[in-house]
Design an enzyme around this catalytic site. Sequence first.
Site, PDB file in Angstrom:
ATOM      1  CE1 TYR A 146     -12.664   6.485 -85.245  1.00 55.01           C
ATOM      2  CE2 TYR A 146     -13.793   8.492 -85.836  1.00 55.01           C
ATOM      3  CZ  TYR A 146     -13.197   7.307 -86.202  1.00 55.01           C
ATOM      4  OH  TYR A 146     -13.119   6.957 -87.532  1.00 55.01           O
ATOM      5  CE  LYS A 196     -14.994  -8.007 -89.584  1.00 58.32           C
ATOM      6  NZ  LYS A 196     -15.098  -8.591 -90.938  1.00 58.32           N
ATOM      7  CG  ASP A 228     -16.613  -7.299 -93.933  1.00 56.23           C
ATOM      8  OD1 ASP A 228     -17.753  -7.426 -93.434  1.00 56.23           O
ATOM      9  OD2 ASP A 228     -15.741  -8.190 -93.844  1.00 56.23           O
ATOM     10  CG  ASP A 252     -15.114   8.875 -89.698  1.00 55.24           C
ATOM     11  OD1 ASP A 252     -15.597   9.792 -90.364  1.00 55.24           O
ATOM     12  OD2 ASP A 252     -13.896   8.815 -89.389  1.00 55.24           O
ATOM     13  CG  ASP A 256     -15.977  10.465 -95.517  1.00 53.11           C
ATOM     14  OD1 ASP A 256     -16.801  11.078 -94.824  1.00 53.11           O
ATOM     15  OD2 ASP A 256     -14.833  10.891 -95.751  1.00 53.11           O
TER      16      ASP A 256
END
Length: 370
Positions: A146, A196, A228, A252, A256
């Site tokens: 980001y 990851k 994941d 992020d 959510d």
Amino acid sequence: MQTHTIALLDGDGIGPEIMAEAVKILRVAESRNGIRLELKHGAFGAGAWFSHGDSFPEATRQLCDRAGAILKGPIGLDHEQTEKIPVDMRPERGALLPLRRRFDTFANFRPVRLAGGLTHFSPLKPEIIAGGIDIMMIRELVGGLYFGAKESGRDDAGRRYVKETLEYDETQIERIARVAFETAQGRKKVLHNIHKSNVLKSSVLWNEVLGEVGGEFPGVEVRHILVDAAATYLCLNPRQFDVMVMENMFGDILSDQAGGILGSLGLMPSACLGPEKAYYEPSHGSAPDIAGKNIANPYSMIGSVAMLLDMSLGLRDEAGHVWQAMRSVFDQGYTTPDLARPGADSKTISTRAFGDLVAEHYAAAPATAS
Ligand code: IPM
Ligand code: MG
């Protein structure tokens, strides 16, 4: 009398109406604690772009510089309005990321909590969510994709391309890892590290540095989970998690998802801590489709106030009373429409009514010994 200046950035959409409820709670905190809270509103977000030609106007920047803490509502307008704003000045890139960068708010705390008695809010089956959940998601907030360099254009063959950079250095990882270990140490002493590293080199360095910081916290057990897989486990068995730490984009997305597990993003407050100052915000968006209807859920905004009382003003017990006040309102069967279930006998109430009830319960809580 002790005075604290708090910058209030109402934001867009439902922002002003949920901010009004947050202010009610701050006023109660003020009178309960014999302190003065100087609350100053600043323009911020898409609305600020239309009114000031800048989604993070200079006056707001100065207000935030002067304030001891910042309380921020959600930002962004509908697609049509957003299209009228030049891409780089849209509120996410033009206001929110600059706010995070300005105060270097690297440590984002997103509590994912649902009390045992409220698990009917969750779309998960009762046997999975039984007993409630209580996770602290810690998201690195000022690094990674980001904030990395971006580039786009045409390549030699005339094809459009885009390039975004994911960068972390060891100091950035070290400081968020330390925050995560300290948090885990104060809770169940288990830290889930989300990564990851089977694909990303950034995760390899992340894990290495996290392991080094872990050496200072021998009492905390680290469990490594690929991002994941973590997404799956959050649905299948969220109760295994206590403190989770992850880089910016993973945080992020997973936070959510966590809101979905609770039953509403309206249940996701957050705190964003930097070296000298923090700001507090709901994790959800500005819901322009329901703005001005007095039906938005102010829980995330009021929860953000609770976090502010605790983390910026040192009023931890008061924060506990605010959480408890919201819990009491739910326990009495009241909910805002986002949490109402068809056929259930919940009493659906408005944004303002929810705020009033929480303020009432909080005002009636036992005084905090100082
Ligand atoms: C959040 C939001 C922001 C983010 C957006 C609005 C830039 O989704 O705080 O989670 O991606 O960080
Ligand atoms: Mg988000």
